[in-house]
Design a protein around this motif. Sequence first.
Motif, PDB file in Angstrom:
ATOM      1  N   THR A 113      18.941  45.617  -5.707  1.00  0.00           N
ATOM      2  CA  THR A 113      18.234  46.963  -5.867  1.00  0.00           C
ATOM      3  C   THR A 113      19.301  48.046  -5.176  1.00  0.00           C
ATOM      4  O   THR A 113      19.761  49.106  -5.674  1.00  0.00           O
ATOM      5  N   TRP A 114      19.808  47.166  -3.803  1.00  0.00           N
ATOM      6  CA  TRP A 114      20.391  48.516  -3.557  1.00  0.00           C
ATOM      7  C   TRP A 114      22.090  48.470  -3.549  1.00  0.00           C
ATOM      8  O   TRP A 114      22.765  49.947  -3.781  1.00  0.00           O
ATOM      9  N   HIS A 115      22.292  47.079  -4.040  1.00  0.00           N
ATOM     10  CA  HIS A 115      23.456  47.524  -4.624  1.00  0.00           C
ATOM     11  C   HIS A 115      23.557  48.256  -5.837  1.00  0.00           C
ATOM     12  O   HIS A 115      24.527  48.720  -6.466  1.00  0.00           O
ATOM     13  N   GLY A 116      22.583  47.987  -7.145  1.00  0.00           N
ATOM     14  CA  GLY A 116      22.365  49.213  -8.239  1.00  0.00           C
ATOM     15  C   GLY A 116      23.012  50.599  -7.741  1.00  0.00           C
ATOM     16  O   GLY A 116      23.350  51.550  -8.279  1.00  0.00           O
ATOM     17  N   LYS A 133      28.362  61.770   0.144  1.00  0.00           N
ATOM     18  CA  LYS A 133      27.764  61.278   1.206  1.00  0.00           C
ATOM     19  C   LYS A 133      26.894  59.683   1.551  1.00  0.00           C
ATOM     20  O   LYS A 133      26.438  58.976   2.547  1.00  0.00           O
ATOM     21  N   LEU A 134      26.246  60.090   0.919  1.00  0.00           N
ATOM     22  CA  LEU A 134      25.257  58.385   0.064  1.00  0.00           C
ATOM     23  C   LEU A 134      26.705  57.127   0.489  1.00  0.00           C
ATOM     24  O   LEU A 134      25.936  56.541   0.873  1.00  0.00           O
ATOM     25  N   VAL A 135      27.665  57.232   0.054  1.00  0.00           N
ATOM     26  CA  VAL A 135      28.137  56.462  -0.144  1.00  0.00           C
ATOM     27  C   VAL A 135      29.174  56.095   1.513  1.00  0.00           C
ATOM     28  O   VAL A 135      30.349  55.216   1.038  1.00  0.00           O
ATOM     29  N   GLY A 136      29.586  57.351   1.949  1.00  0.00           N
ATOM     30  CA  GLY A 136      29.833  57.426   3.388  1.00  0.00           C
ATOM     31  C   GLY A 136      30.802  57.870   3.178  1.00  0.00           C
ATOM     32  O   GLY A 136      32.247  57.897   4.353  1.00  0.00           O
ATOM     33  N   PHE A 141      30.939  52.704   7.278  1.00  0.00           N
ATOM     34  CA  PHE A 141      30.091  52.916   6.204  1.00  0.00           C
ATOM     35  C   PHE A 141      30.001  52.598   4.481  1.00  0.00           C
ATOM     36  O   PHE A 141      28.865  51.811   4.300  1.00  0.00           O
ATOM     37  N   TYR A 142      30.919  53.579   5.173  1.00  0.00           N
ATOM     38  CA  TYR A 142      31.863  53.105   3.150  1.00  0.00           C
ATOM     39  C   TYR A 142      32.132  51.740   2.913  1.00  0.00           C
ATOM     40  O   TYR A 142      32.034  51.284   1.724  1.00  0.00           O
ATOM     41  N   TRP A 143      33.302  51.617   4.088  1.00  0.00           N
ATOM     42  CA  TRP A 143      33.805  50.380   3.611  1.00  0.00           C
ATOM     43  C   TRP A 143      32.890  48.899   3.743  1.00  0.00           C
ATOM     44  O   TRP A 143      33.158  47.585   2.979  1.00  0.00           O
ATOM     45  N   PHE A 144      31.226  49.109   4.339  1.00  0.00           N
ATOM     46  CA  PHE A 144      29.968  47.763   4.704  1.00  0.00           C
ATOM     47  C   PHE A 144      29.789  47.579   3.012  1.00  0.00           C
ATOM     48  O   PHE A 144      29.533  46.850   2.105  1.00  0.00           O
ATOM     49  N   GLU A 145      29.804  49.306   2.640  1.00  0.00           N
ATOM     50  CA  GLU A 145      28.717  49.373   1.063  1.00  0.00           C
ATOM     51  C   GLU A 145      30.549  48.462   0.039  1.00  0.00           C
ATOM     52  O   GLU A 145      29.671  47.457  -0.940  1.00  0.00           O
ATOM     53  N   PHE A 146      31.309  49.556   0.280  1.00  0.00           N
ATOM     54  CA  PHE A 146      32.868  48.778  -1.057  1.00  0.00           C
ATOM     55  C   PHE A 146      33.094  47.172  -0.743  1.00  0.00           C
ATOM     56  O   PHE A 146      32.755  46.218  -1.666  1.00  0.00           O
ATOM     57  N   VAL A 147      32.236  47.198   1.025  1.00  0.00           N
ATOM     58  CA  VAL A 147      32.460  44.970   0.871  1.00  0.00           C
ATOM     59  C   VAL A 147      31.698  44.398   0.132  1.00  0.00           C
ATOM     60  O   VAL A 147      31.161  43.443  -0.609  1.00  0.00           O
ATOM     61  N   ASN A 148      30.266  44.799  -0.141  1.00  0.00           N
ATOM     62  CA  ASN A 148      28.800  44.395  -0.822  1.00  0.00           C
ATOM     63  C   ASN A 148      29.691  44.178  -1.616  1.00  0.00           C
ATOM     64  O   ASN A 148      29.014  43.336  -2.627  1.00  0.00           O
ATOM     65  N   LEU A 149      30.011  45.200  -2.437  1.00  0.00           N
ATOM     66  CA  LEU A 149      29.787  45.119  -4.336  1.00  0.00           C
ATOM     67  C   LEU A 149      30.890  44.278  -4.790  1.00  0.00           C
ATOM     68  O   LEU A 149      31.033  43.956  -5.351  1.00  0.00           O
ATOM     69  N   PHE A 150      32.401  44.710  -3.283  1.00  0.00           N
ATOM     70  CA  PHE A 150      33.644  43.274  -3.588  1.00  0.00           C
ATOM     71  C   PHE A 150      33.009  41.941  -4.036  1.00  0.00           C
ATOM     72  O   PHE A 150      33.394  41.457  -4.649  1.00  0.00           O
TER      73      PHE A 150
END
Length: 456
Positions: A224-227, A48-51, A69-78
């Motif tokens: 920190t958020w990326h970690g 749930k925390l990763v969408g 929400f998930y793809w926003f986090e995924f793109v950040n890591l990419f």
Amino acid sequence: MLVIGPLRSSILRRRSWLDHQDHYKIIKNNYSRKDYDATFAIPMAVLKLVGLRLTHNDPVIVRFLWNVFYWFEFVNLFVVTFLELINMAQTARGGSFQDAIEIFRMMPCVGYLLLAMAKSYKIVYYRPVYENLISELRDMWPRGVVSDEEHEVMKTALTQLNIVVQGYYWCNNALLVIFLSPPFVEILKRVAGQDVPLIFPFFYWFPFDPFQKGYYEVILAFQTWHGLITIWFMLSGDLLFCIFLSHVTTQFDLLAVRVRRLVLVPVDRQLLSGYPLGKIQEEWNQNSQRLIGTIDDEGAEKVHLKELAQIIGRHRALIRLSGDVEDLFSFALLVNFFNSSIIICFCGFCCVIVEKWNEMVYKSFLTTALSQTWLLCWYGQRLLESSEGITDALYNCGWYKASQKIKSSVLIMIHRAQKEVHVTTYGFSVVCLASYTTIIKTSWSYFTLLLNIYEK
């Protein structure tokens, strides 16, 4: 991380039946689907925390928002993976061995990012298969009172799974805290009046000076958020793999118990009551309050055929579900095992050469990588052993007292059960403890090579 913390007490409450197992026989052998659902509490919260949400019939707009929400986090890591690779390429242009050491420090982070993205993407791409796995295994979960032998199987499996989930979860949290804490420690030192340089936990490339006032604070918050999301992505894939294999192996073990009770053999001078088949007969007599002799041969054959048909159906279903786990995780496992060899090697090198004795960043990274790889291999080994246990159970089921038709069916099933059920690294190798040994040997070879080059 505060979102997940309260789940521990929730899981302990939902599994409180384990604390009272010695009080009443009926209570300790009583199971419900709540016990099954409790094993997914932590991974579902992490997802749930990763969408990501599984087994939820959300409206279209709600599912769309979760996907965004998930793809926003995924793109950040990419993006940050790309920035780290650029930094590695620029560092490599220096050509010195000190630059090579800096690259060695970056390698574990880049490998971890790539692995986290690969595991989370699989969950998104094969979401219906994940949901079906959860649903089918839930339907197989025993309900009501079970025998003492089945209770021991389930009690052991649930206890081990709870230790694994809690241990792996907190191990990754500890890694996160240790890895992200150095920049904040340096900030506190500067506040206390010490002249220390500012640092970042990760090695991003920036087209500007990231240590300028205002820029540094924002970048540190983002790192920190990326970690956090990297750890969450990794946890979601690894925990689901372990939980799926735990439930599949538990069902194989329960099926073996059921197979051993297929044919009841009367206790006589040749079969003593202390033997396994004799104990089954005595237990059957006590529970049913009737003797096996009251059923004629034709009636016994019908009972055996019906039970055997159900056993074969369950066995085929478990083989199919194991194949689903193979399809879902095999590529991620290939990347994981290849990446683990590199991470263990470079983390070991950094622990020996780069880090001081009282610094724990790469030591914790090395511990987490070793425990994660061992965990995946151990559950792969459990799948091998539990699937092969069906063969032994069939041989020990008292088939020699059954009709010729039952004997033929049991023989065919023995031949099928002798073909092990396993998970592979995309077909290259079987995931088992032997694979873990190979990874450690490979990592040690890389490590000694780097150490020899450094000493020269």
